[in-house]
Enzyme design. Structure first.
Site, PDB file in Angstrom:
ATOM      1  N   PHE A  38       0.820  -0.768  -0.109  1.00 13.81           N
ATOM      2  CA  PHE A  38      -0.144  -0.135   0.520  1.00 13.81           C
ATOM      3  C   PHE A  38       0.825   1.398  -0.484  1.00 13.81           C
ATOM      4  O   PHE A  38       1.630   1.557   0.523  1.00 13.81           O
ATOM      5  CB  PHE A  38      -0.748   0.365   0.748  1.00 13.81           C
ATOM      6  CG  PHE A  38      -1.547   1.092   1.172  1.00 13.81           C
ATOM      7  CD1 PHE A  38      -2.797   1.295   1.371  1.00 13.81           C
ATOM      8  CD2 PHE A  38      -1.039   2.409   1.811  1.00 13.81           C
ATOM      9  CE1 PHE A  38      -4.052   2.323   1.432  1.00 13.81           C
ATOM     10  CE2 PHE A  38      -1.993   3.510   2.202  1.00 13.81           C
ATOM     11  CZ  PHE A  38      -2.831   3.556   1.430  1.00 13.81           C
ATOM     12  N   GLU A  39       0.488   1.890  -1.064  1.00 18.78           N
ATOM     13  CA  GLU A  39       1.556   3.337  -1.679  1.00 18.78           C
ATOM     14  C   GLU A  39       0.433   3.833  -2.168  1.00 18.78           C
ATOM     15  O   GLU A  39       0.056   3.607  -2.984  1.00 18.78           O
ATOM     16  CB  GLU A  39       2.787   3.333  -1.844  1.00 18.78           C
ATOM     17  CG  GLU A  39       4.231   2.342  -1.915  1.00 18.78           C
ATOM     18  CD  GLU A  39       5.398   2.942  -2.020  1.00 18.78           C
ATOM     19  OE1 GLU A  39       6.117   2.415  -1.689  1.00 18.78           O
ATOM     20  OE2 GLU A  39       4.960   2.225  -3.338  1.00 18.78           O
ATOM     21  N   ILE A  40       1.192   5.650  -1.529  1.00 18.79           N
ATOM     22  CA  ILE A  40       0.367   6.346  -2.028  1.00 18.79           C
ATOM     23  C   ILE A  40       1.009   7.697  -2.063  1.00 18.79           C
ATOM     24  O   ILE A  40       1.731   8.488  -1.097  1.00 18.79           O
ATOM     25  CB  ILE A  40      -1.326   7.223  -1.646  1.00 18.79           C
ATOM     26  CG1 ILE A  40      -2.220   6.350  -1.532  1.00 18.79           C
ATOM     27  CG2 ILE A  40      -1.869   8.226  -1.923  1.00 18.79           C
ATOM     28  CD1 ILE A  40      -3.764   6.669  -0.486  1.00 18.79           C
TER      29      ILE A  40
END
Length: 410
Positions: free
Chosen positions: A299-301
């Site tokens: 999960f990366e933004i």
């Protein structure tokens, strides 16, 4: 002889006779209607008004608690972040997924969760990347699933293969030994290509050239909570560059020389290391050793400009030339985390509280009840591992940033 009086019609006589009563009844009727309208709109009521989904504020671990969760404009008092309202303008952003054709039915629920919990309101594009062409079934299903434009790209062979400076025999011996040692993915060639690709190449794909922000989504993940704000607009307007949910410790046997290689890089390229950095998150002794903490990159933004920067390009090239992706088993998560910690300032990070997230093996569920109710979360807070000790690093991150832990965290 006086003229005969003209008699009024009976109906007109009755109206005139009861005219005052009719006026009073009309006023009473209007008063009742106003009272009902005001009551139903929330004024004069002791209950919290139910707001339309798009006006509900995002979840944050704020000292104000539930009583100010609907305040507008809203600020996260812990992370000092302003949550923007939807002005209808979309950022140059997309979701990015690295997958193979065989991952289709493991990915469908992931895409559906992100669409239902977030993207159905914003319609951002979705970029799918594969080391071989996607088949028609994959493309037709994903095109139907996403609310934005679905784009399908093939990874260039030079980005998914052994570079010419790698000793193939040496790499094979390493894989054999790691398998004997029981190291997860220790003997996998494809896993190493994936880690190298996510570290140094996904952001170079031509399909991403038009974008400034991305959200990495993987198969088999789940989102437990509604997201009532534009995550990309939050990042941009608050000058954030890297956002995460979970942070954990790396397996030391997979990266035995990564930190020494990184220290050598810092000596040769001191201009790239921010004076005000987040070294306290990745080292317990001022940089002498690596404490294994990293942001879980499934999960990366984040900002694509972070990886496109000269600092990161030179860092990746330095690591790649050392051969650690193949002579060891370097993961993209510690590499992204170390780079972000060195090249960004602490205020440029963001912890995405209130979303609720699952990736096989680990679960994040908001510990604050008000947040779970507000965002219609479907997770059990007893399953949350965000604030765990030892193996998990979110407490370490909060300490490095000087942030106060939510009161529900013991």
């Amino acid at each position: 002889m006086q003229p005969k009086k003209k008699l009024m019609p009976k109906s007109a006589f009755l109206v005139k006779k009861y005219e005052r009563h009719i006026r009073l009844l009309f006023i009473a009727f209007i008063t009742v209607l106003c009272f009902v309208f005001i009551t139903r709109s929330g004024n004069g009521s002791s209950e919290t008004p139910v707001l339309p989904p798009k006006t509900v504020e995002p979840a944050v671990s704020s000292p104000g608690g539930a009583k100010d969760k609907f305040l507008k404009p809203h600020t996260d008092k812990v992370q000092n972040v302003f949550y923007p309202e939807d002005d209808g303008v979309r950022e140059k952003a997309c979701m990015v997924t690295l997958a193979r054709n065989k991952d289709l039915w493991h990915l469908v629920t992931s895409v559906r969760d992100v669409e239902d919990r977030f993207n159905k309101n914003y319609h951002y594009d979705w970029v799918f990347l594969n080391d071989e062409p996607f088949n028609e079934e994959f493309k037709s299903v994903m095109t139907a699933m996403v609310s934005g434009t679905a784009k399908f790209g093939v990874i260039p062979k030079e980005h998914w293969s052994f570079p010419d400076w790698i000793d193939q025999d040496k790499a094979a011996e390493v894989r054999k030994q790691m398998k004997e040692d029981g190291i997860i993915y220790g003997d996998s060639v494809s896993y190493r290509h994936m880690c190298r690709y996510e570290s140094g190449f996904f952001w170079r794909h031509e399909l991403l050239d038009e974008y400034e922000w991305y959200w990495r989504v993987e198969p088999d993940i789940k989102l437990f909570c509604d997201i009532h704000y534009d995550v990309f607009k939050l990042m941009k307007q608050n000058n954030k560059k890297y956002g995460f949910i979970l942070s954990v410790s790396e397996y030391e046997k997979t990266i035995p020389t990564l930190w020494e290689t990184t220290k050598n890089f810092m000596k040769e390229y001191p201009q790239h290391v921010k004076e005000n950095n987040l070294m306290k998150f990745i080292s317990n002794d001022g940089g002498k050793t690596y404490n294994m903490c990293h942001f879980w990159s499934n999960f990366e933004i984040a900002s694509l400009e972070l990886w496109r920067s000269p600092a990161y390009r030179e860092y990746f090239d330095y690591l790649d030339r050392s051969g650690g992706f193949f002579y060891e088993r370097w993961g993209d998560a510690p590499i992204h985390s170390i780079a972000a910690a060195l090249f960004l300032e602490p205020e440029e990070f963001h912890f995405f509280d209130g979303i609720g997230y699952y990736h096989p093996g680990f679960t994040s569920c908001p510990v604050e009840e008000a947040i779970r109710l507000q965002n219609r979360c479907t997770c059990d807070p007893g399953d949350d591992q965000t604030w765990g000790d030892s193996y998990f690093c979110t407490r370490k991150y909060f300490g490095a940033r000087g942030l106060k832990l939510p009161k529900e965290v013991r």
